[in-house]
Design a protein around this motif. Sequence first.
Motif, PDB file in Angstrom:
ATOM      1  N   GLU A 137       2.930  11.928  -9.359  1.00 18.65           N
ATOM      2  CA  GLU A 137       4.136  11.460  -8.663  1.00 18.65           C
ATOM      3  C   GLU A 137       4.452  10.022  -9.057  1.00 18.65           C
ATOM      4  O   GLU A 137       3.559   9.217  -9.329  1.00 18.65           O
ATOM      5  CB  GLU A 137       3.927  11.550  -7.152  1.00 18.65           C
ATOM      6  N   THR A 138       5.738   9.699  -9.084  1.00 21.02           N
ATOM      7  CA  THR A 138       6.190   8.350  -9.399  1.00 21.02           C
ATOM      8  C   THR A 138       6.932   7.758  -8.203  1.00 21.02           C
ATOM      9  O   THR A 138       7.746   8.443  -7.581  1.00 21.02           O
ATOM     10  CB  THR A 138       7.124   8.341 -10.625  1.00 21.02           C
ATOM     11  N   LYS A 139       6.612   6.532  -7.901  1.00 16.69           N
ATOM     12  CA  LYS A 139       7.374   5.789  -6.898  1.00 16.69           C
ATOM     13  C   LYS A 139       7.844   4.475  -7.510  1.00 16.69           C
ATOM     14  O   LYS A 139       7.228   3.946  -8.431  1.00 16.69           O
ATOM     15  CB  LYS A 139       6.526   5.523  -5.651  1.00 16.69           C
ATOM     16  N   MET A 140       8.949   3.970  -6.963  1.00 16.43           N
ATOM     17  CA  MET A 140       9.530   2.738  -7.483  1.00 16.43           C
ATOM     18  C   MET A 140       9.543   1.673  -6.397  1.00 16.43           C
ATOM     19  O   MET A 140       9.970   1.918  -5.274  1.00 16.43           O
ATOM     20  CB  MET A 140      10.954   2.974  -7.991  1.00 16.43           C
ATOM     21  N   VAL A 141       9.066   0.493  -6.763  1.00 15.59           N
ATOM     22  CA  VAL A 141       9.099  -0.663  -5.871  1.00 15.59           C
ATOM     23  C   VAL A 141      10.183  -1.599  -6.379  1.00 15.59           C
ATOM     24  O   VAL A 141      10.219  -1.941  -7.563  1.00 15.59           O
ATOM     25  CB  VAL A 141       7.739  -1.396  -5.865  1.00 15.59           C
ATOM     26  N   HIS A 142      11.065  -2.005  -5.499  1.00 11.59           N
ATOM     27  CA  HIS A 142      12.064  -3.001  -5.903  1.00 11.59           C
ATOM     28  C   HIS A 142      12.378  -3.892  -4.715  1.00 11.59           C
ATOM     29  O   HIS A 142      11.880  -3.699  -3.619  1.00 11.59           O
ATOM     30  CB  HIS A 142      13.320  -2.334  -6.469  1.00 11.59           C
ATOM     31  N   GLY A 143      13.169  -4.930  -4.957  1.00 12.37           N
ATOM     32  CA  GLY A 143      13.475  -5.892  -3.915  1.00 12.37           C
ATOM     33  C   GLY A 143      13.022  -7.296  -4.262  1.00 12.37           C
ATOM     34  O   GLY A 143      13.235  -8.231  -3.498  1.00 12.37           O
ATOM     35  N   LEU A 144      12.376  -7.463  -5.468  1.00  8.04           N
ATOM     36  CA  LEU A 144      11.943  -8.787  -5.915  1.00  8.04           C
ATOM     37  C   LEU A 144      13.107  -9.420  -6.674  1.00  8.04           C
ATOM     38  O   LEU A 144      13.291  -9.204  -7.866  1.00  8.04           O
ATOM     39  CB  LEU A 144      10.708  -8.671  -6.804  1.00  8.04           C
ATOM     40  N   VAL A 145      13.913 -10.202  -5.983  1.00  6.48           N
ATOM     41  CA  VAL A 145      15.161 -10.748  -6.538  1.00  6.48           C
ATOM     42  C   VAL A 145      15.020 -12.247  -6.782  1.00  6.48           C
ATOM     43  O   VAL A 145      14.461 -12.974  -5.954  1.00  6.48           O
ATOM     44  CB  VAL A 145      16.342 -10.479  -5.596  1.00  6.48           C
ATOM     45  N   GLN A 146      15.498 -12.693  -7.928  1.00  6.13           N
ATOM     46  CA  GLN A 146      15.544 -14.115  -8.255  1.00  6.13           C
ATOM     47  C   GLN A 146      16.855 -14.434  -8.932  1.00  6.13           C
ATOM     48  O   GLN A 146      17.476 -13.573  -9.562  1.00  6.13           O
ATOM     49  CB  GLN A 146      14.391 -14.506  -9.183  1.00  6.13           C
ATOM     50  N   SER A 147      17.280 -15.676  -8.795  1.00  4.97           N
ATOM     51  CA  SER A 147      18.481 -16.132  -9.484  1.00  4.97           C
ATOM     52  C   SER A 147      18.204 -17.490 -10.111  1.00  4.97           C
ATOM     53  O   SER A 147      17.458 -18.295  -9.555  1.00  4.97           O
ATOM     54  CB  SER A 147      19.673 -16.217  -8.522  1.00  4.97           C
ATOM     55  N   GLN A 184       0.858  -1.174   0.000  1.00  9.01           N
ATOM     56  CA  GLN A 184       0.000   0.000   0.000  1.00  9.01           C
ATOM     57  C   GLN A 184       0.897   1.228   0.000  1.00  9.01           C
ATOM     58  O   GLN A 184       1.895   1.268   0.723  1.00  9.01           O
ATOM     59  CB  GLN A 184      -0.906   0.026   1.224  1.00  9.01           C
ATOM     60  N   LEU A 185       0.560   2.208  -0.802  1.00  9.22           N
ATOM     61  CA  LEU A 185       1.357   3.422  -0.863  1.00  9.22           C
ATOM     62  C   LEU A 185       0.462   4.596  -1.218  1.00  9.22           C
ATOM     63  O   LEU A 185      -0.653   4.416  -1.719  1.00  9.22           O
ATOM     64  CB  LEU A 185       2.506   3.296  -1.857  1.00  9.22           C
ATOM     65  N   LYS A 186       0.961   5.781  -0.938  1.00 11.34           N
ATOM     66  CA  LYS A 186       0.229   7.009  -1.220  1.00 11.34           C
ATOM     67  C   LYS A 186       1.003   7.816  -2.252  1.00 11.34           C
ATOM     68  O   LYS A 186       2.209   8.021  -2.122  1.00 11.34           O
ATOM     69  CB  LYS A 186       0.024   7.834   0.054  1.00 11.34           C
TER      70      LYS A 186
END
Length: 230
Positions: free
Chosen positions: A186-196, A179-181
Motif C-alpha cells: 500500500e502507498t500513502k502520501m504525506v503532504h502539508g510541508l509548505v515553504q515560500s 505514525q501510520l499503518k
Amino acid sequence: MQCFVFGLALLTTLGVGLGVAAEPKRTDVPQPTPKKHLEHVLLHVRVLELSRTKMQRLGSDFSLVGDDAPNHIAQLAKALQKDKLAKLLADPTLVAANGRDAHFHSGGEILIPKQRDDGTVEHVPKPYGTMIDFHPVIQEDRTIQIKCRIEVSDLDKANPVQIAGETVPGLRSRTCETQLKLRPGETKMVHGLVQSHFVEKKNRPSEKEEYETLILLTAEIVEPMESAGL
C-alpha cells in the motif's frame, strides 16, 4: 505544522510534533510479534517538491487534486513530474528488521562554527539534504505500523547568517514526524510541508515562490536472505 496522510482506501489527517521526547522503553511504539525468524520491512520513499505557485497560475488547487489521490497516488506523482509541476528530490529504499530502526541521508554537510568557553572556535558538521528515520513493526494482522521522521533541507545562500564571527549559508528545512499503518504494497502520501521564498529572475525583480513537499511511502514485508534460502 501539520502533515496530511492519504491512503489508498482511507483519508486521515494526522497532527505532527516536532519534538517527540524519547521514552526509555519505547512504549510509544507497538512491539513486534515474536516469530521463528526476524522478518524485515522494505520502505520505499519518494520525496517530491511541488510548485504551488505554478499550480495556482494554472488555476489548479492541490487540495482538490488530493481528494482524488487515494486511488491514484503513483499516477498523480508521475503526472506532476511530467507537467514539470513537481521535481523528484529523493527516491530511496530502506530496509529495517522488524522492530528495529533504519536511517537514510542523501545530501551533504556544512561546517558550523561554534565558540568554545576558552574563546577558540571549532567547526561542527551539520548535515543537510534528505534525512529519514523509520521504525517498523509488523502487526499480527500483517499490517505494518511505521513511526517515521523525515527532514528535507537545502542551503539558502541568499540568506546567510553570522555565527561566531563567520558567515555561513542559511538552511531551509521541512520536518515531519508521523505514525501510520500500511498494508503490504500500500502507498500513502504525506503532504502539508509548505515553504515560500523569493527567487531571483534574470533581468526581472525577484518573485515569491511557494513550494510543498510531497512524500510517498510504500512498505513491503520481506524475508531475510538466509530464511529465503538464497
